[in-house]
Design an enzyme around this catalytic site. Structure first.
Site, PDB file in Angstrom:
ATOM      1  N   ARG A  64     -10.724   9.846   0.938  1.00  0.00           N
ATOM      2  CA  ARG A  64     -10.634  10.485   2.261  1.00  0.00           C
ATOM      3  C   ARG A  64     -11.766  11.480   2.446  1.00  0.00           C
ATOM      4  NH1 ARG A  64      -4.013  11.028   2.299  1.00  0.00           N
ATOM      5  NH2 ARG A  64      -3.633   8.774   2.343  1.00  0.00           N
TER       6      ARG A  64
ATOM      7  N   SER B 173      -9.868   5.481  -5.468  1.00  0.00           N
ATOM      8  CA  SER B 173     -10.803   6.580  -5.738  1.00  0.00           C
ATOM      9  C   SER B 173     -10.254   7.578  -6.766  1.00  0.00           C
ATOM     10  CB  SER B 173     -11.139   7.293  -4.437  1.00  0.00           C
ATOM     11  OG  SER B 173      -9.956   7.727  -3.775  1.00  0.00           O
TER      12      SER B 173
ATOM     13  N   LYS C 122       0.860  -1.183   0.000  1.00  0.00           N
ATOM     14  CA  LYS C 122       0.000   0.000   0.000  1.00  0.00           C
ATOM     15  C   LYS C 122       0.890   1.225   0.000  1.00  0.00           C
ATOM     16  CE  LYS C 122      -3.735   2.388   2.317  1.00  0.00           C
ATOM     17  NZ  LYS C 122      -4.800   2.329   3.322  1.00  0.00           N
TER      18      LYS C 122
ATOM     19  N   LYS D 196      -1.927  -1.540  -4.043  1.00  0.00           N
ATOM     20  CA  LYS D 196      -2.800  -0.372  -4.023  1.00  0.00           C
ATOM     21  C   LYS D 196      -1.969   0.893  -4.079  1.00  0.00           C
ATOM     22  CE  LYS D 196      -6.057   1.873  -1.019  1.00  0.00           C
ATOM     23  NZ  LYS D 196      -6.387   2.091   0.351  1.00  0.00           N
TER      24      LYS D 196
HETATM   25  C1  PBG Z   1      -7.769   3.606   4.954  1.00  0.00           C
HETATM   26  C2  PBG Z   1      -7.987   3.340   3.525  1.00  0.00           C
HETATM   27  C3  PBG Z   1      -7.720   4.223   2.474  1.00  0.00           C
HETATM   28  C4  PBG Z   1      -8.203   3.613   1.337  1.00  0.00           C
HETATM   29  C5  PBG Z   1      -8.742   2.380   1.691  1.00  0.00           C
HETATM   30  N1  PBG Z   1      -8.579   2.219   3.045  1.00  0.00           N
HETATM   31  C6  PBG Z   1      -7.144   5.591   2.464  1.00  0.00           C
HETATM   32  C7  PBG Z   1      -5.861   5.884   3.068  1.00  0.00           C
HETATM   33  O1  PBG Z   1      -5.035   5.026   3.341  1.00  0.00           O
HETATM   34  O2  PBG Z   1      -5.662   7.082   3.324  1.00  0.00           O
HETATM   35  C8  PBG Z   1      -8.165   4.267  -0.034  1.00  0.00           C
HETATM   36  C9  PBG Z   1      -9.144   3.803  -1.030  1.00  0.00           C
HETATM   37  C10 PBG Z   1      -9.340   4.698  -2.194  1.00  0.00           C
HETATM   38  O3  PBG Z   1      -8.691   5.745  -2.378  1.00  0.00           O
HETATM   39  O4  PBG Z   1     -10.204   4.356  -2.996  1.00  0.00           O
HETATM   40  N2  PBG Z   1      -6.802   2.912   5.615  1.00  0.00           N
END
Ligand code: PBG
Length: 336
Positions: free
Chosen positions: A212, A282, A202, A256
């Protein structure tokens, strides 16, 4: 074995591209509805559903709406949904206690969906960011995101979520040692069948921006997540993370964001041959929607091409906000 294709004019690659049926016959990596996980945003605020301004075309759902959507996904053949709560500011506390509340929004929604739509899989994020006034995924003290203290609450969060009926837990927090701690916690509570899909590689990415906003953590976020999420320049590190997560007990691993990291998907899959997923996040959704709105391309075609790229890179499945759209399109096209 080295394959030497016959040279032109004996060899003519276009022979296998002449008609739709022959193209279908030799297609290597088609995307199917079975590959899709649909992320779903939840809200308690209005009781009903509301549009998400940062994600045009997507809604936050109240529990009734989420049950309806789960039913629709199940009807389309989508195997699983992933639930994400929008959490009101007054429920965010420094100790993130709402994360372990069995009556919090995701847990209530999970129980309601399990009862009404028992044949769809439910995935829940294990991380503190929706419940944290700082917007971080772990507990924060003096500006530092604490690791070991966070693990304890993550395990409790995972147990409450498994008790509510979650089938797949997705630790997305990137703390060290979380997969082993959560697996041990689940097993000691008898949740042997609860699977872990680890957010393994990630990256600290700008492409999470619209998410967010959707879960109400962007205004809250102080600083960035670079002390725990990965540096976008790193590939070797993704392999080390995958080795760790699998060794600690992850059943499935994830890369991701998705499209900017197809090289990582391919590398991780070819190295470990483990069930591998990508999260088309997203910001990727936003880019494709924006391109479509500007008239650059047809939306369904862009969606299917983007999802096919994940399959070609070796992914077994994709978390995508386009899951219902893609499923409807595939159904119309007669693809199963
Ligand atoms: C939170 C989380 C995030 C996403 C999924 N779980 C955001 C982050 O790490 O700030 C992002 C998903 C997306 O952008 O579609 N831990």
């Amino acid at each position: 074995m080295q394959v030497i294709p016959p040279r032109f004019p004996k060899g003519r690659p276009r022979r296998l591209r002449r008609t739709p049926w022959i193209r279908n016959l030799v297609k290597e990596s088609p995307v199917s509805v079975n590959d899709l996980i649909m992320p779903v945003f939840l809200t308690d605020r209005t009781g009903g559903s509301e549009e998400i301004s940062s994600l045009p075309g997507l809604m936050r759902y109240g529990i009734d709406g989420a049950v309806e959507l789960a039913n629709e996904c199940s009807g389309l053949g989508i195997p699983a949904i992933a639930l994400f709560p929008y959490v009101d500011a007054e429920l965010k506390t420094r100790d993130c206690s709402e994360a372990v509340n069995p009556e919090n929004l995701v847990n209530r929604a999970t129980r309601a969906i399990k009862q009404a739509v028992p044949d769809i899989g439910i995935m829940l994020d294990v991380a503190l960011d929706p419940y944290n006034p700082t917007g971080h995924d772990g507990l924060v003290e003096n500006g530092e995101v604490l690791n070991d203290e966070t693990l304890e609450i993550l395990v409790r969060q995972a147990l409450v979520q498994a008790d509510s009926g979650a089938d797949i837990l997705g630790p997305s927090d990137m703390m060290d040692g979380r997969i082993g701690a959560i697996r041990a916690g689940l097993d000691s509570a008898g949740h042997h069948g609860t699977a872990i899909l680890a957010y393994t590689a990630k990256y600290a990415s700008v492409f999470y921006g619209p998410f967010r906003d959707a879960v109400g953590s962007s205004g809250a976020l102080t600083g960035d997540k670079r002390t725990y999420q990965m540096d976008p320049c790193n590939a070797d590190e993704a392999l080390r993370m995958a080795a760790r997560d699998l060794e600690e007990g992850a059943d499935m691993i994830m890369v991701k964001p998705g499209m900017p990291y197809l090289d990582i998907c391919s590398l991780v899959k070819s190295t470990f041959r483990a069930p591998t997923f990508a999260y088309q996040v997203s910001g990727e959704y936003g880019m494709i929607m924006a391109g479509h709105q500007r008239g650059y391309f047809d939306l369904d075609a862009a969606v299917i091409e983007s999802l096919s790229s994940f399959k070609r890179a070796g992914c077994d499945g994709v978390l995508t906000y386009f899951a219902t759209r893609a499923a409807r399109h595939l159904k119309k096209a007669g693809v199963t």
